[in-house]
Write a protein that holds these residues in place. Structure first.
Motif, PDB file in Angstrom:
ATOM      1  N   GLN A 189      -4.923   1.681  11.029  1.00 28.06           N
ATOM      2  CA  GLN A 189      -3.926   1.630   9.970  1.00 28.06           C
ATOM      3  C   GLN A 189      -4.249   2.768   8.987  1.00 28.06           C
ATOM      4  OE1 GLN A 189      -2.054  -0.558  11.225  1.00 28.06           O
ATOM      5  NE2 GLN A 189      -3.670  -1.560  12.413  1.00 28.06           N
ATOM      6  N   PHE A 190      -3.243   3.196   8.236  1.00 30.81           N
ATOM      7  CA  PHE A 190      -3.405   4.354   7.351  1.00 30.81           C
ATOM      8  C   PHE A 190      -2.826   4.032   5.976  1.00 30.81           C
ATOM      9  CE2 PHE A 190      -2.794   5.489  11.743  1.00 30.81           C
ATOM     10  CZ  PHE A 190      -3.836   6.361  12.013  1.00 30.81           C
ATOM     11  N   ARG A 191      -3.648   4.155   4.953  1.00 32.15           N
ATOM     12  CA  ARG A 191      -3.185   3.864   3.595  1.00 32.15           C
ATOM     13  C   ARG A 191      -3.643   4.980   2.664  1.00 32.15           C
ATOM     14  NH1 ARG A 191      -4.030  -2.793   3.492  1.00 32.15           N
ATOM     15  NH2 ARG A 191      -2.808  -3.109   5.404  1.00 32.15           N
ATOM     16  N   ASN A 192      -2.678   5.514   1.939  1.00 33.98           N
ATOM     17  CA  ASN A 192      -2.920   6.671   1.077  1.00 33.98           C
ATOM     18  C   ASN A 192      -3.513   6.199  -0.246  1.00 33.98           C
ATOM     19  OD1 ASN A 192      -2.936   9.195  -0.021  1.00 33.98           O
ATOM     20  ND2 ASN A 192      -0.781   9.631   0.350  1.00 33.98           N
ATOM     21  N   GLU A 212       3.142   1.343  -4.254  1.00 35.85           N
ATOM     22  CA  GLU A 212       2.559   0.460  -3.249  1.00 35.85           C
ATOM     23  C   GLU A 212       3.482  -0.699  -2.889  1.00 35.85           C
ATOM     24  OE1 GLU A 212      -1.245  -0.825  -4.620  1.00 35.85           O
ATOM     25  OE2 GLU A 212      -2.211   1.088  -4.163  1.00 35.85           O
ATOM     26  N   ALA A 213       4.524  -0.921  -3.676  1.00 36.88           N
ATOM     27  CA  ALA A 213       5.444  -2.023  -3.381  1.00 36.88           C
ATOM     28  C   ALA A 213       6.161  -1.769  -2.057  1.00 36.88           C
ATOM     29  CB  ALA A 213       6.452  -2.185  -4.512  1.00 36.88           C
ATOM     30  N   ALA A 258       0.841  -1.195   0.000  1.00 37.40           N
ATOM     31  CA  ALA A 258       0.000   0.000   0.000  1.00 37.40           C
ATOM     32  C   ALA A 258       0.873   1.241   0.000  1.00 37.40           C
ATOM     33  CB  ALA A 258      -0.903   0.005   1.231  1.00 37.40           C
ATOM     34  N   ARG A 259       0.327   2.339  -0.507  1.00 33.59           N
ATOM     35  CA  ARG A 259       1.043   3.609  -0.486  1.00 33.59           C
ATOM     36  C   ARG A 259       0.839   4.258   0.879  1.00 33.59           C
ATOM     37  NH1 ARG A 259      -1.074   8.111  -4.473  1.00 33.59           N
ATOM     38  NH2 ARG A 259      -0.520   6.518  -5.997  1.00 33.59           N
ATOM     39  N   PRO A 260       1.920   4.655   1.550  1.00 30.80           N
ATOM     40  CA  PRO A 260       1.780   5.241   2.896  1.00 30.80           C
ATOM     41  C   PRO A 260       1.593   6.752   2.861  1.00 30.80           C
ATOM     42  CG  PRO A 260       4.086   4.923   2.392  1.00 30.80           C
ATOM     43  CD  PRO A 260       3.333   4.424   1.190  1.00 30.80           C
TER      44      PRO A 260
END
Length: 485
Positions: free
Chosen positions: A243-246, A433-434, A202-204
Motif C-alpha cells: 500500500q502507498f500513503r503520501n 486525507e479525507a 490517507a493522502r495518496p
C-alpha cells in the motif's frame, strides 16, 4: 575512482590477458556450504570430490599455504589452497589476483586442519565474478545507519543477524498465507493503480497515465476492490501486498508498506476478534517458537485471551473525559487541559483520534483490543446497533502500535453514500486525507453485499515486534529515504 577499484580493474585486465573470463555464465556446484558442513564426516571418509560456489570473505597466506574463508547463502567455511595441490600457476593467480568479495567456484575434498577446523582442500578453482569494489572495512559489523539502509546488500553481507530478520519476515508472510488458505480464503490481486483511492483515510500518491491522459493514484488500501469481490459472490478473499500513503516517515511509518487484508462474508467484528486472538498467537509461535517475544526490553505475551476495552471507556479511564457528554467546544477544552498536541480546527473525528493516541494507545503494552470507535472516525463500518454514535470497529494494540484494523463492513449503499459525502465536505475544507466519493463502489453495494467483516494487518509493524526492531526501516529491505545530496 577510488584506488581500490583501480587496483581491481588492473587485476581484471591481467586475468583477461591470461585468457580467464572473470564473469562466466555457467558454474558447477555439487554442494552448498551448509550441505558440506552437515555431511562433513561422510565426505571426509569417502574422500568425495565436491564443488562449492561462494564469496571470498578473508584470505591470508603462509608461504605455499593460503587460507580463505568463503561464504554462500547458507553458511561459511574455510578453503585451504596448497601450492602442491593446485599447482604453482593457480596458486599465483589466487595469491595475486583474487580479492575479498570475489566469487569463486572451488573444487576439492573435505579436509581438517591441524587446528581441527573443518575445511575444503582445494584441487582447482576459477573466478566466477570479480568484484571491483571491496566489502565494508568492518564487514563483521557495518555500523553506519545511512549506509545500511541505502546499500542494503552491504548490510546483508556485513551483518548476519540482518539476514535473519528478513528470513523471519518471509516466514511470517508464509505463515499467514498458510492460515488463510487452510481457513478457506482465496488469495486475489486487486489494482494498485486506481482512479479513486479508497479504503483508508490517507493522502495518496498521484501519477499520470499518458495513453489514457488521466491521473491515477497508487492505492492506499485494497479494501473497496476486495469488497467488490464479496459482492461478486466470493465469500472469503485475502490479499497480501503493498500500500502507498503520501505521509511522513518515522520509526513506525514508511510511505509504502505491506499489509494483509481479508474479507469474510456472513461474519461480524465480534467473530473476527475471536479469529484474531487465534491466528496472531499461532503465527507468533510458528515463527518464534513461543507466544512470548521481547520488544524494546519488554516481554510481550501474545497468548490469548487478550484484554478488550470499548473506545469511550478507555478514554474515560485514561483521560477522565466522557466523550458522549462533550460538545466539540468542551472536547477541545478538555484536550487543551491535558496538553494534547492537535489541530484544534480539525473535525471531531481527528480530535478524538489525537486524544485517543495520546491518552490510550500510547500507554498500551500487552495485546489489547480497543473496539466500538466513534462514527466520526470510521466512514466504512456498520453502526453499533445499541448506539449509532459508534461503529463496529476494533483494533488490537501492542506497545502503543495498531497492528490490525477490522470492522463489520457497511453494506447499506445509502448510508455509505452519506458517509462519503461527509468525507467529501472535509476534503473541500482542505483535508487531503479525507476519502473521495466512489460511485462505482456505491453501485456495487446497490447490487447487494452480504453481511461481511473485514480485517487488515500491517506486516511491517508485526515483524518489527517479533524481531525486536524499534524502527520499521530495519524490517523493510529498501525503506524510503531522502535522496542523497
Amino acid at each position: 575512482m577510488i584506488k581500490e577499484e583501480k587496483d581491481r580493474l588492473e587485476k581484471l585486465e591481467k586475468l583477461a590477458k591470461q585468457g580467464i573470463n572473470s564473469y562466466p555464465a555457467k558454474v558447477e556446484r555439487t554442494h552448498t556450504i551448509s550441505q558440506v558442513l552437515d555431511g562433513f564426516d561422510k565426505l571426509l571418509k569417502q574422500k568425495a570430490e565436491i564443488s562449492v560456489c561462494a564469496r571470498v570473505m578473508t584470505k591470508r597466506g603462509h608461504g605455499g599455504l593460503i587460507f580463505a574463508h568463503v561464504e554462500d547463502g547458507t553458511s561459511r567455511m574455510q578453503i585451504v589452497f596448497k601450492k602442491d595441490e593446485i599447482g604453482a600457476d593457480l596458486h599465483k593467480i589466487f595469491n595475486d589476483l583474487v580479492d575479498a568479495a570475489d566469487f569463486l567456484e572451488v573444487r576439492g575434498t573435505a579436509f581438517v586442519t591441524q587446528k581441527g577446523e573443518k575445511s575444503i582442500l582445494a584441487k582447482d578453482f576459477k573466478i566466477i565474478c570479480k568484484a571491483l569494489l571491496p566489502l565494508p572495512e568492518k564487514w563483521h559489523g557495518l555500523a553506519d545507519i545511512e549506509t545500511r539502509y541505502r546499500q542494503r546488500y552491504l548490510d546483508l553481507i556485513a551483518n548476519p543477524e540482518v539476514k535473519q530478520i528478513f528470513k523471519k519476515r518471509s516466514q511470517v508472510i508464509s505463515a499467514f498465507r498458510q492460515i488463510m488458505d487452510e481457513n478457506g480464503f482465496m488469495e486475489v490481486e486487486t489494482p494498485m493503480l486506481q482512479s479513486i483511492p479508497g479504503g483508508a483515510t490517507a493522502r495518496p500518491f498521484v501519477t499520470h497515465h499518458n495513453a489514457l491522459d488521466t491521473d491515477l493514484y497508487l492505492r492506499i488500501a485494497p479494501e473497496l476492490y476486495l469488497k467488490r469481490l464479496i459482492v461478486g459472490g466470493y465469500e472469503k478473499v485475502y490479499e497480501i501486498g503493498r500500500q502507498f500513503r503520501n505521509e511522513g516517515i518515522d520509526w513506525q511509518h514508511n510511505p509504502e508498506f505491506t499489509s494483509l487484508e481479508f474479507y469474510w462474508a456472513y461474519q461480524d467484528y465480534e467473530a473476527l476478534m475471536d479469529f484474531t486472538e487465534r491466528i496472531i498467537p499461532d503465527v507468533v509461535k510458528e515463527v518464534n517458537g513461543s507466544h512470548r517475544v521481547v520488544y524494546r526490553d519488554v516481554e510481550i505475551d501474545f497468548s490469548s485471551p487478550w484484554k478488550r476495552k470499548k473506545f469511550k471507556d478507555a478514554i474515560l479511564e485514561n483521560a477522565k473525559l466522557d466523550i458522549d457528554k462533550l460538545s466539540d467546544k468542551e472536547l477541545i477544552a478538555g484536550m487543551k487541559k491535558l496538553k494534547i498536541d492537535s489541530d484544534y480546527k480539525a473535525d471531531r473525528g481527528k480530535l478524538l483520534d489525537d486524544l485517543y493516541k495520546d491518552t490510550v494507545r500510547a500507554k498500551i503494552v500487552q495485546p489489547t483490543i480497543i473496539y466500538d470507535y466513534p462514527i466520526e472516525m470510521e466512514p466504512l463500518a456498520k453502526k453499533c446497533e445499541d448506539n449509532p454514535k459508534y461503529t463496529q470497529r476494533f483494533q488490537p494494540i501492542v506497545c502503543g502500535m495498531e497492528l490490525v484494523k477490522a470492522y463489520t463492513e457497511l453494506n447499506d449503499p445509502q448510508d455509505q453514500l452519506e458517509r462519503f459525502q461527509e468525507q467529501q465536505k472535509l476534503r473541500e475544507r482542505g483535508d487531503e486525507e479525507a476519502q473521495m466519493i466512489d460511485m462505482d463502489f456505491i453501485a456495487a453495494l446497490k447490487h447487494g453485499m452480504p453481511p461481511t467483516a473485514g480485517w487488515g494487518l500491517g506486516i511491517d509493524r508485526f515483524v518489527a515486534i517479533l524481531c525486536n526492531q524499534p524502527n520499521l526501516k530495519d524490517v523493510i529491505l529498501f525503506p524510503t529515504l531522502k535522496p542523497e545530496k
